[in-house]
Design a protein around this motif. Structure first.
Motif, mmCIF file in Angstrom:
data_model
loop_
_atom_site.group_PDB
_atom_site.id
_atom_site.type_symbol
_atom_site.label_atom_id
_atom_site.label_comp_id
_atom_site.label_asym_id
_atom_site.label_seq_id
_atom_site.Cartn_x
_atom_site.Cartn_y
_atom_site.Cartn_z
ATOM 1 N N CYS A 35 0.839 -1.202 0.000
ATOM 2 C CA CYS A 35 0.000 0.000 0.000
ATOM 3 C C CYS A 35 0.866 1.240 0.000
ATOM 4 N N GLY A 36 1.904 1.203 0.785
ATOM 5 C CA GLY A 36 2.766 2.373 0.906
ATOM 6 C C GLY A 36 3.406 2.735 -0.400
ATOM 7 N N SER A 46 2.297 2.798 -3.299
ATOM 8 C CA SER A 46 1.475 3.541 -4.243
ATOM 9 C C SER A 46 1.474 5.022 -3.934
ATOM 10 N N GLU A 47 1.883 5.361 -2.765
ATOM 11 C CA GLU A 47 1.965 6.769 -2.389
ATOM 12 C C GLU A 47 3.389 7.242 -2.522
ATOM 13 N N GLY A 48 3.516 8.502 -2.690
ATOM 14 C CA GLY A 48 4.834 9.095 -2.496
ATOM 15 C C GLY A 48 5.790 8.828 -3.621
ATOM 16 N N ALA A 61 7.232 12.728 -0.341
ATOM 17 C CA ALA A 61 6.083 12.536 0.536
ATOM 18 C C ALA A 61 6.101 13.421 1.756
ATOM 19 N N THR A 62 7.271 13.667 2.274
ATOM 20 C CA THR A 62 7.310 14.427 3.513
ATOM 21 C C THR A 62 7.597 15.900 3.291
ATOM 22 N N ASN A 87 1.592 15.460 -1.811
ATOM 23 C CA ASN A 87 0.809 14.227 -1.830
ATOM 24 C C ASN A 87 -0.626 14.461 -1.383
ATOM 25 N N THR A 88 -0.777 15.313 -0.397
ATOM 26 C CA THR A 88 -2.124 15.618 0.069
ATOM 27 C C THR A 88 -2.911 16.305 -1.037
#
Lengths: 315, 552
Positions: free
Chosen positions: B20-21, B23-25, B29-30, B272-273
């Motif tokens: 899952c992780g 697919s993000e970032g 990401a930070t 990302n948000t």
């Protein structure tokens, strides 16, 4: 708790806040270089820098500067933002409810999950205990922003159950409020719940090994009564201590969570203020969080005597 | 057995979570603040795109962005919709003199009209001024009659004069842009700007933030930063750190072409948000980063891309040691592997270049190629250093905004310059600190984005290559800069202006001037299917006025 002890604790909290306020008020002097120049901005002329110095009262003696700042702060006047020129008190009033809502939600989740899992793990040793231990280790290890992103991916983007962004005030729409704070609260509270679960389990295991529990059991006390009357109360002290300590961590963690969920809260405001060197906003933020953390720790201190009469007698 | 089952469940959970992780970032990401939040531009340097039309008297006509930019008007436009634009930064103020960055154009444009407007393709068209006339001594505008501000104050020649006088005397970052204006006169429906020197770029300046017109009656208002009074198609309902909320102003002269009832410009620093907000449909349209193209397309978003007049550059302060030597600057240029940066950091979306304008833009020089002025050649770079008297290299400091995009560049420059013996002390700094330190000349070199033609190209050249430039703490002087700028400002036609810009480009490259341009990033905008009418402006003056939402 005796009134003398109560006064002593309150006095201690006041002293801490006073000392913090001195640091906060004089923060502007701790910036490398000339504070007035930093505040006046990139292209300020010498005259503009001098005017800024006068406006900020930086030519006054230090104790006068502190007195002026502190008396204004007590009246709730933290001045105006150097960047947006808006009253800092108004800015805080706009963002505080969102941060408090998420922090409160995270605390509720942490207590609910942590106490239940920790209690069960402490009572039922074996597989349940080990699963709970692994779970709490995972909870502690996973960064809250990562948990937040997972929650967004599944519950917001995949299943459309929750919104990705924003905050709805409780007074405007209670259901909308709950809808918006659920994911941020879980993301923030999960790590804390793992910590609480560990402490709860340890406390329960300790108490269960005490002779008075064996005695109560031998006398035929029912398990439910045994737990709520003897175990829970005695195991609560380390849990409450952890909760008090974790509130400070939550106020730090909410900064990240607000970024992940685009919530306009205290943390977002603080990040921008630090990046912009917006001193009045930073001062208000630091003082406010200091007061919150000190107050909560004071309440935790006071709660010991209320929970456990033996502590009261020792004091 | 039971133990093994437990381990299997645990391992499955870990793999599931890891999948899952992923697919993000995309490595950002930070990132807690968008690059625009620390944009170094202070009005000196920006993007332009426009063919400089300052020499032409425009005839009366419709405003350039009063209808959807793509020319098509679907039947199912939802005129009661709320349009939500998302970007990465917050506008510090909505009062024109206090606006701190050119990127805030999007935030203030709904509120204010300008004398002239610049279309997405860069053309200057009438707005509050129905026509204008340019002479070497003056610029005269004829003001459209019968318009008012949101507070019913007449928008007439006197109001325009009051606004221009306010900017000229503002002691803010805009006054220098109008330094050629010696006085402003209002007479009847005409406003005349008397010029003390050639000012061919003035029309572009006045089409941008400095030219935005506020009600003179509001100048003294205490809440002018958050509750401004303009004459644009929207009024401000609320200003918060989360964004600005606008309502359509029914009194606008072109209200029938204001295609949404309300608008929001939301400030969401985390990339990302923001992209999640677009995919979930909570946001309609806005900025994305180059590294998010795949995610945006996988999320079903429409992606728009365009090369604007914007560059990534490494800027050298020439008042110290080796950096004063042109051969040393040339060596640095040859030590940078622009194509590797383009592919490695930006998936091929940051075109390697050595010049400030993209192809097709006024000032673009066809034969000013990377091969000619900045070919990646470590041996040549070493030889140039040796010829300049630094065979063993030297040490320099290099500042950058502490944002993933720029710290990535910082690391690459550090590694590539080490190949020729230059040791780089990397200094990532937070936004405000970065700007303060580069202005104070505390970095030997620094990097960051820069728009090169906003409000006009003149500002870029003046800021970086003139000894008095706002971004020139080392006092570098491009040979002949004064004459080159006069040629640019007094060019009688757009062709002449383009030629003057080309002369500046060629001179700066021949002299190995202080801005070592690395690549030109594409601007990315994403939007949902029900959004239309938007075009990425060449100059970077992003406007929402033409955007609409459809039903269904």
């Amino acid at each position: 708790m005796s009134s003398r002890l109560l006064l002593r604790r309150v006095w201690g909290a006041v002293v801490v806040i006073f000392l913090a306020s001195i640091l906060v008020a004089l923060m502007v002097h701790l910036v490398p270089g000339d504070a007035a120049s930093a505040v006046a901005g990139d292209n300020a002329s010498v005259e503009q820098i001098e005017a800024t110095r006068e406006r900020l009262g930086l030519n006054d003696p230090i104790h006068v500067q502190y007195w002026n700042w502190a008396t204004d702060a007590i009246r709730g006047d933290f001045g105006h933002s150097l960047i947006t020129n808006r009253p800092v008190t108004t800015m805080i009033r706009q963002v505080l409810p969102a941060s408090l809502s998420i922090t409160l939600g995270a605390s509720v989740i942490a207590v609910f999950i942590g106490v239940n899992f920790g209690g069960i793990a402490g009572l039922r040793r074996g597989v349940t205990d080990r699963v709970a231990s692994v779970g709490s280790s995972l909870g502690i290890a996973m960064p809250s922003f990562w948990v937040g992103m997972l929650l967004v991916t599944f519950f917001a983007l995949q299943f459309n159950l929750f919104p990705v962004l924003d905050y709805t005030p409780l007074t405007e729409d209670p259901l909308g409020w709950l809808h918006h704070i659920t994911l941020p609260s879980i993301a923030l509270g999960l790590g804390m719940s793992a910590e609480v679960a560990r402490q709860t389990r340890g406390g329960v295991v300790d108490v269960m090994a005490q002779p008075y529990i064996r005695t109560a059991r031998a006398k035929g006390a029912p398990e439910g009564r045994l737990f709520f009357r003897h175990v829970a109360r005695n195991a609560a002290i380390p849990v409450i201590t952890v909760l008090g300590l974790q509130i400070g961590r939550l106020l730090g963690g909410v900064i990240i969570i607000e970024q992940v969920f685009a919530v306009n809260g205290l943390g977002t405001m603080a990040v921008r203020a630090v990046s912009d060197r917006d001193f009045p906003v930073i001062q208000a933020y630091v003082l406010l969080t200091t007061v919150i953390v000190v107050s909560i720790n004071l309440l935790v201190d006071l709660s010991y005597g209320w929970i456990n009469p033996r502590v009261r007698r020792q004091e | 057995m039971r133990k093994r089952r437990l381990w299997a469940i645990f391992a499955a959970l870990v793999i599931f979570a890891a999948a899952c992780g992923s697919s993000e970032g995309d490595g950002e990401a930070t990132e807690s603040a968008g690059s625009e939040a620390t944009e170094t531009d202070d009005g000196a340097g920006a993007d332009e795109s426009s063919p400089d039309d300052s020499d032409e008297s425009a005839s009366t006509g419709s405003e350039g962005d009063s209808a959807p930019a793509d020319g098509s008007m679907p039947d199912n436009i939802d005129r009661e919709a709320t349009l939500i634009w998302a970007t990465s930064f917050v506008a510090n103020s909505l009062d024109v003199p206090s606006v701190s960055t050119d990127f805030a154009f999007t935030h203030v444009d709904p509120i204010y009209d300008t004398l002239v407007r610049r279309t997405p393709s860069g053309e200057l068209v009438p707005s509050v001024a129905e026509s204008w006339e340019v002479t070497p001594e003056a610029l005269t505008f004829t003001i459209v009659e019968g318009r008012t501000f949101h507070d019913d104050t007449p928008l007439d020649a006197e109001a325009v004069k009051a606004n221009l006088d306010r900017i000229i005397n503002c002691e803010c970052r805009f006054d220098v842009l109008l330094s050629a204006v010696s006085s402003v006169e209002a007479s009847g429906n005409q406003v005349t700007l008397n010029l003390s020197e050639p000012a061919g770029s003035l029309l572009q300046v006045l089409s941008d933030i400095p030219g935005m017109l506020a009600s003179p009656a509001s100048f003294g208002n205490e809440d002018i930063d958050t509750n401004p009074v303009g004459s644009g198609p929207f009024t401000v309902r609320e200003y918060t750190d989360a964004g600005i909320f606008y309502d359509r102003w029914d009194g606008y002269h072109d209200a029938e072409n204001t295609l949404v009832a309300a608008a929001e410009v939301r400030s969401i620093p985390d990339d990302n948000t923001r992209i999640s907000g677009f995919i979930s449909g909570e946001l309609d349209i806005g900025l994305a980063r180059l590294g998010q193209l795949g995610e945006a397309e996988a999320g079903g978003l429409n992606v728009l891309r365009r090369a604007q007049a914007q560059i990534y550059q490494l800027v050298v302060e020439t008042d110290r040691g080796p950096l004063a030597e042109p051969d040393v600057r040339r060596a640095i240029g040859h030590a940078l592997d622009r194509e590797a940066i383009n592919q490695g950091l930006y998936d091929g979306n940051c075109t390697p270049t050595v010049q400030p304008f993209p192809e097709g833009f006024p000032g673009y020089v066809a034969d000013a190629t990377v091969e000619k002025y900045g070919a990646y050649d470590v041996d040549l770079a070493r030889q140039l250093l040796a010829d300049a008297g630094y065979p063993d290299g030297f040490e320099i400091s290099m500042g950058a905004p502490a944002i993933t995009n720029y710290t990535n560049q910082l690391e690459i420059y550090q590694a590539q310059l080490a190949e020729i013996g230059i040791t780089v002390e990397a200094i990532p700094d937070e936004g405000r600190t970065f700007v303060d330190r580069l202005t104070a000349g505390e970095y030997d070199t620094w990097l960051g984005p820069n728009t090169t033609a906003r409000p006009s190209s003149t500002n870029f050249w003046r800021a970086y290559y003139h000894p008095d430039g706002a971004r020139n703490s080392g006092g570098y002087e491009l040979p002949g800069i004064d004459e080159l700028l006069v040629n640019l400002e007094s060019a009688p036609s757009s062709e002449d202006q383009a030629a003057a810009l080309e002369a500046l480009v060629v001179t700066s490259l021949d002299e190995a001037a202080r801005s070592i341009i690395v690549c030109a990033p594409q601007t990315v905008t994403v939007h949902n299917d029900n959004i239309g009418g938007y075009e990425i402006p060449l100059a970077g003056n992003t406007t929402l006025r033409t955007v609409y939402k459809t039903t269904g």
